[in-house]
Motif scaffolding. Structure first.
Motif, mmCIF file in Angstrom:
data_model
loop_
_atom_site.group_PDB
_atom_site.id
_atom_site.type_symbol
_atom_site.label_atom_id
_atom_site.label_comp_id
_atom_site.label_asym_id
_atom_site.label_seq_id
_atom_site.Cartn_x
_atom_site.Cartn_y
_atom_site.Cartn_z
ATOM 1 N N THR A 3 0.833 -1.182 0.000
ATOM 2 C CA THR A 3 0.000 0.000 0.000
ATOM 3 C C THR A 3 0.874 1.240 0.000
ATOM 4 N N ILE A 4 0.652 2.128 -0.930
ATOM 5 C CA ILE A 4 1.389 3.379 -0.975
ATOM 6 C C ILE A 4 0.384 4.508 -0.801
ATOM 7 N N SER A 5 0.753 5.454 0.052
ATOM 8 C CA SER A 5 -0.115 6.588 0.325
ATOM 9 C C SER A 5 -0.404 7.340 -0.965
ATOM 10 N N THR A 6 -1.648 7.737 -1.136
ATOM 11 C CA THR A 6 -2.012 8.530 -2.298
ATOM 12 C C THR A 6 -2.687 9.816 -1.841
ATOM 13 N N PRO A 7 -4.006 9.927 -1.896
ATOM 14 C CA PRO A 7 -4.633 11.218 -1.593
ATOM 15 C C PRO A 7 -4.542 11.606 -0.119
ATOM 16 N N ASP A 8 -4.595 12.907 0.085
ATOM 17 C CA ASP A 8 -4.651 13.441 1.446
ATOM 18 C C ASP A 8 -6.043 13.225 2.023
ATOM 19 N N THR B 212 6.122 12.574 16.978
ATOM 20 C CA THR B 212 4.815 12.051 17.362
ATOM 21 C C THR B 212 4.000 11.757 16.107
ATOM 22 N N LEU B 213 3.012 10.903 16.294
ATOM 23 C CA LEU B 213 2.149 10.518 15.179
ATOM 24 C C LEU B 213 0.768 10.188 15.708
ATOM 25 N N ALA B 214 -0.151 9.997 14.783
ATOM 26 C CA ALA B 214 -1.522 9.621 15.152
ATOM 27 C C ALA B 214 -2.109 8.749 14.058
ATOM 28 N N LEU B 215 -3.028 7.907 14.456
ATOM 29 C CA LEU B 215 -3.908 7.227 13.506
ATOM 30 C C LEU B 215 -5.164 8.087 13.474
ATOM 31 N N VAL B 216 -5.560 8.514 12.286
ATOM 32 C CA VAL B 216 -6.724 9.385 12.155
ATOM 33 C C VAL B 216 -7.680 8.825 11.118
ATOM 34 N N GLN C 120 -11.880 7.071 5.831
ATOM 35 C CA GLN C 120 -10.597 6.489 5.435
ATOM 36 C C GLN C 120 -9.585 6.732 6.550
ATOM 37 N N GLU C 121 -8.793 5.710 6.906
ATOM 38 C CA GLU C 121 -7.784 5.847 7.958
ATOM 39 C C GLU C 121 -6.427 6.231 7.372
ATOM 40 N N PHE C 122 -5.666 7.016 8.166
ATOM 41 C CA PHE C 122 -4.345 7.489 7.778
ATOM 42 C C PHE C 122 -3.404 7.413 8.969
ATOM 43 N N VAL C 123 -2.109 7.231 8.684
ATOM 44 C CA VAL C 123 -1.072 7.493 9.670
ATOM 45 C C VAL C 123 -0.683 8.950 9.439
ATOM 46 N N PHE D 6 0.737 12.614 5.648
ATOM 47 C CA PHE D 6 -0.317 11.625 5.839
ATOM 48 C C PHE D 6 -0.053 10.439 4.921
ATOM 49 N N LEU D 7 -0.216 9.240 5.471
ATOM 50 C CA LEU D 7 -0.065 8.017 4.692
ATOM 51 C C LEU D 7 -1.359 7.218 4.840
ATOM 52 N N ARG D 8 -2.046 7.040 3.727
ATOM 53 C CA ARG D 8 -3.346 6.366 3.733
ATOM 54 C C ARG D 8 -3.191 4.871 3.963
ATOM 55 N N LEU D 9 -4.065 4.322 4.791
ATOM 56 C CA LEU D 9 -4.073 2.877 5.048
ATOM 57 C C LEU D 9 -4.987 2.182 4.053
#
Length: 151
Positions: free
Chosen positions: A29-34, A58-62, A68-71, A121-124
Protein backbone atom coordinates in the motif's frame (compact mmCIF):
# COMPACT_ATOMS: atom_id res chain seq x y z
CA UNK A 1 44.32 -6.05 17.34
CA UNK A 2 43.46 -2.67 15.77
CA UNK A 3 44.36 -3.77 12.24
CA UNK A 4 41.76 -6.61 12.03
CA UNK A 5 39.06 -4.24 13.33
CA UNK A 6 39.98 -1.62 10.73
CA UNK A 7 39.85 -4.22 7.95
CA UNK A 8 36.44 -5.44 9.14
CA UNK A 9 35.06 -1.89 9.16
CA UNK A 10 36.37 -1.26 5.64
CA UNK A 11 34.69 -4.45 4.43
CA UNK A 12 31.37 -3.49 6.02
CA UNK A 13 31.39 0.14 4.83
CA UNK A 14 29.60 -0.50 1.48
CA UNK A 15 26.81 -2.37 3.27
CA UNK A 16 26.41 0.27 5.97
CA UNK A 17 26.28 3.18 3.54
CA UNK A 18 23.97 1.55 0.98
CA UNK A 19 21.27 0.48 3.42
CA UNK A 20 17.70 1.71 2.94
CA UNK A 21 18.12 2.75 -0.66
CA UNK A 22 15.31 3.42 -3.07
CA UNK A 23 15.74 -0.21 -4.19
CA UNK A 24 13.80 -1.47 -1.14
CA UNK A 25 10.82 -3.65 -2.07
CA UNK A 26 7.62 -1.67 -2.46
CA UNK A 27 5.03 -2.09 0.29
CA UNK A 28 1.66 -3.30 -0.88
CA UNK A 29 0.00 0.00 0.00
CA UNK A 30 1.39 3.38 -0.98
CA UNK A 31 -0.11 6.59 0.33
CA UNK A 32 -2.01 8.53 -2.30
CA UNK A 33 -4.63 11.22 -1.59
CA UNK A 34 -4.65 13.44 1.45
CA UNK A 35 -7.47 13.20 3.98
CA UNK A 36 -10.81 14.82 3.12
CA UNK A 37 -12.93 16.70 5.64
CA UNK A 38 -12.67 16.69 9.42
CA UNK A 39 -10.12 14.38 11.07
CA UNK A 40 -10.91 12.19 14.06
CA UNK A 41 -7.96 10.98 16.13
CA UNK A 42 -8.16 7.23 16.79
CA UNK A 43 -4.81 6.64 18.55
CA UNK A 44 -1.57 8.52 19.13
CA UNK A 45 2.04 7.55 19.69
CA UNK A 46 5.54 8.85 20.38
CA UNK A 47 8.35 7.41 18.27
CA UNK A 48 11.31 5.88 20.11
CA UNK A 49 14.51 5.64 18.03
CA UNK A 50 15.91 2.14 17.47
CA UNK A 51 19.28 0.77 16.31
CA UNK A 52 21.11 4.08 16.68
CA UNK A 53 18.94 6.04 14.23
CA UNK A 54 17.65 9.55 14.98
CA UNK A 55 14.00 8.73 14.18
CA UNK A 56 11.66 10.53 16.59
CA UNK A 57 8.52 12.62 16.90
CA UNK A 58 4.82 12.05 17.36
CA UNK A 59 2.15 10.52 15.18
CA UNK A 60 -1.52 9.62 15.15
CA UNK A 61 -3.91 7.23 13.51
CA UNK A 62 -6.72 9.39 12.15
CA UNK A 63 -9.97 8.90 10.23
CA UNK A 64 -11.13 11.48 7.69
CA UNK A 65 -14.63 12.60 6.69
CA UNK A 66 -14.85 9.77 4.15
CA UNK A 67 -14.11 7.10 6.80
CA UNK A 68 -10.60 6.49 5.44
CA UNK A 69 -7.78 5.85 7.96
CA UNK A 70 -4.35 7.49 7.78
CA UNK A 71 -1.07 7.49 9.67
CA UNK A 72 -0.40 11.16 10.42
CA UNK A 73 3.24 12.04 11.07
CA UNK A 74 3.26 15.32 12.97
CA UNK A 75 5.42 18.42 12.38
CA UNK A 76 7.98 17.19 14.94
CA UNK A 77 8.69 13.97 12.99
CA UNK A 78 12.38 13.63 12.05
CA UNK A 79 14.64 10.88 10.79
CA UNK A 80 17.78 10.51 8.70
CA UNK A 81 16.99 9.68 5.08
CA UNK A 82 20.43 10.19 3.50
CA UNK A 83 20.28 6.58 2.29
CA UNK A 84 16.81 6.77 0.71
CA UNK A 85 13.48 5.72 2.15
CA UNK A 86 12.14 3.89 5.17
CA UNK A 87 8.97 1.80 5.13
CA UNK A 88 6.23 2.43 7.69
CA UNK A 89 4.37 -0.61 9.02
CA UNK A 90 1.44 -1.23 11.30
CA UNK A 91 2.64 -4.00 13.59
CA UNK A 92 1.63 -6.11 16.57
CA UNK A 93 4.91 -5.38 18.43
CA UNK A 94 7.92 -3.07 18.29
CA UNK A 95 10.29 -5.91 17.43
CA UNK A 96 12.02 -6.32 14.04
CA UNK A 97 9.51 -6.35 11.20
CA UNK A 98 11.26 -9.20 9.39
CA UNK A 99 10.91 -11.47 12.42
CA UNK A 100 7.25 -10.53 12.93
CA UNK A 101 6.51 -11.14 9.23
CA UNK A 102 8.25 -14.55 9.39
CA UNK A 103 6.20 -15.55 12.45
CA UNK A 104 2.90 -14.65 10.71
CA UNK A 105 2.21 -12.43 7.72
CA UNK A 106 -0.77 -10.95 9.56
CA UNK A 107 1.53 -9.51 12.26
CA UNK A 108 2.47 -6.57 10.02
CA UNK A 109 0.85 -4.38 7.38
CA UNK A 110 2.82 -2.09 5.07
CA UNK A 111 1.56 1.48 5.00
CA UNK A 112 4.02 3.27 2.71
CA UNK A 113 7.37 4.99 2.34
CA UNK A 114 8.62 8.01 4.20
CA UNK A 115 11.60 10.03 2.97
CA UNK A 116 11.17 13.50 4.44
CA UNK A 117 10.72 15.13 7.83
CA UNK A 118 7.64 16.97 9.06
CA UNK A 119 3.90 16.50 8.79
CA UNK A 120 2.57 14.03 6.25
CA UNK A 121 -0.32 11.62 5.84
CA UNK A 122 -0.06 8.02 4.69
CA UNK A 123 -3.35 6.37 3.73
CA UNK A 124 -4.07 2.88 5.05
CA UNK A 125 -5.47 0.12 2.92
CA UNK A 126 -8.27 -1.02 5.22
CA UNK A 127 -8.33 -0.71 8.98
CA UNK A 128 -5.69 -0.35 11.69
CA UNK A 129 -7.70 -2.62 14.01
CA UNK A 130 -5.59 -5.27 15.74
CA UNK A 131 -2.28 -3.41 15.43
CA UNK A 132 -0.58 -1.88 18.47
CA UNK A 133 2.51 -0.20 16.96
CA UNK A 134 3.78 1.88 14.08
CA UNK A 135 7.28 0.73 13.08
CA UNK A 136 9.79 2.45 10.79
CA UNK A 137 11.78 -0.31 9.07
CA UNK A 138 14.64 -0.54 6.57
CA UNK A 139 14.17 -3.63 4.40
CA UNK A 140 17.73 -3.56 3.06
CA UNK A 141 19.46 -3.40 6.46
CA UNK A 142 16.65 -5.46 8.10
CA UNK A 143 16.48 -3.15 11.13
CA UNK A 144 13.87 -0.99 12.75
CA UNK A 145 14.64 2.73 12.66
CA UNK A 146 12.00 3.49 15.30
CA UNK A 147 8.69 2.42 16.76
CA UNK A 148 5.69 4.04 18.43
CA UNK A 149 3.22 2.19 20.65
CA UNK A 150 -0.33 3.32 19.85
CA UNK A 151 -2.42 4.58 22.77
Amino acid sequence: MKKPLAILLLCLAPTLFSACSNDDPEPQTISTPDPVGALTSLKTGTITPQNGTPTRGTLALVRDGQNQEFVQLNMDFTSDFHTGTVTIYLAKADTRIGAQRTAAATNVKAVGFVNKNGQQFLRLDGSSAGFSHIVFYCETAEINFGAAPLQ
